[in-house]
Design a protein around this motif. Structure first.
Motif: not given
Length: 300
Positions: A50-52, A65-66, A58-61
């Motif tokens: 999630a970027r601003s 995945y990481l 990191l998102t939950e997904e």
């Protein structure tokens, strides 16, 4: 299939919290790193970060995945190393967790021998009686006593038929007498081990088909296995320890095993890995080394 570069960009961005930092570490322009990350997210059909304008997380997904991406990249690096070093000595980092008593009094000396045999191996040792989280902590493998409870981990048996053993110092037995059967433990001072806030106050013994559960008590209680062993050596009472922890003391006469006609609680000794892809050649060689050393120590 995602490219290795796309995966590297994702991992390094997650670790640094910055796409620009990830780009610099990979000698990419920020634009190229951004394209690689977007390409990976498009292929998966989900947002990983999630970027601003000011932050990135990191998102939950992305968190789920990481771990898989790390394992895959480590396996690829291990494969490249194996090809490059074919016929050469082992090298690389072994990050190992072990129980405190076994680690300090047995494993430490063995690792010195292992390092002399494989001088290019680098060692990182974490000693802790609580089970290390192999998915979160900075360890790759862990030595553990007991039946594995996490079915997602890979267990490499070191001593499959290992058991606990009741023992005490000659001085303690001279003062208080030697119990002949487990039930007599109720008349003695016992040295108990505490794990996750709970004292091990029920000791198990088996003789053929007969199972005896003995409730024990005493004035000595610790969450450190080495402290329990030291109390036993000092003559403060009877301990119920992993055989590997006290085998050297028994051979030297510092501790005396009790109840020879009874078997203590099974505590298989395993080398645990989070994934089969992480059972590298380094891990395999260490596993065989530990199996041989344990067999020698136990006289098997």
């Amino acid at each position: 299939m995602s490219s290795i570069l796309d995966l590297e960009v994702f991992v390094r961005t997650a670790d640094s919290g910055s796409l620009s930092a990830a780009a610099r570490s990979l000698s990419l322009t920020p634009a190229a790193a951004s394209i690689a990350l977007k390409r990976l997210e498009t292929r998966l059909g989900m947002r990983l970060l999630a970027r601003s304008t000011r932050s990135m997380r990191l998102t939950e997904e992305g968190r789920r995945y990481l771990d898989s991406v790390r394992v895959a990249l480590e396996a690829l690096a291990e494969g490249e190393q194996a090809i490059k070093q074919h016929g050469q000595s082992l090298s690389g980092l072994l990050q190992l967790s072990a129980p405190s008593d076994f680690g300090r009094n047995v494993l430490l000396g063995w690792l010195d021998l292992f390092k002399r045999e494989h001088p290019n191996i680098r060692l990182q040792l974490l000693l802790n009686d609580s089970n290390a989280d192999l998915f979160r902590e900075t360890v790759d493998i862990a030595l553990r006593f007991g039946v594995p409870r996490d079915s997602s981990l890979v267990a490499l048996p070191v001593v499959a038929h290992h058991r606990r053993i009741a023992c005490a110092s000659p001085a303690y037995l001279a003062r208080h007498g030697t119990p002949q059967v487990p039930a007599e433990l109720a008349q003695h001072s016992t040295l108990r081990y505490m794990r996750q806030g709970r004292a091990n106050s029920t000791w198990y013994f088996r003789q053929g088909t007969l199972l005896e559960e003995v409730e024990v008590g005493g004035d000595y209680l610790s969450d450190d296995g080495e402290i329990v062993r030291r109390w036993a050596l000092a003559g403060h009472g009877i301990a119920y320890k992993a055989n590997l922890d006290v085998a050297g003391d028994i051979q030297a006469g510092r501790l005396v095993p009790l109840f020879s006609q009874w078997q203590g609680e099974p505590t298989p000794f395993n080398l645990m890995c989070p994934h089969r892809l992480q059972v590298s050649e380094r891990v395999k060689v260490l596993h065989r080394f530990l199996q041989a050393r344990c067999a020698e120590l136990l006289g098997e």
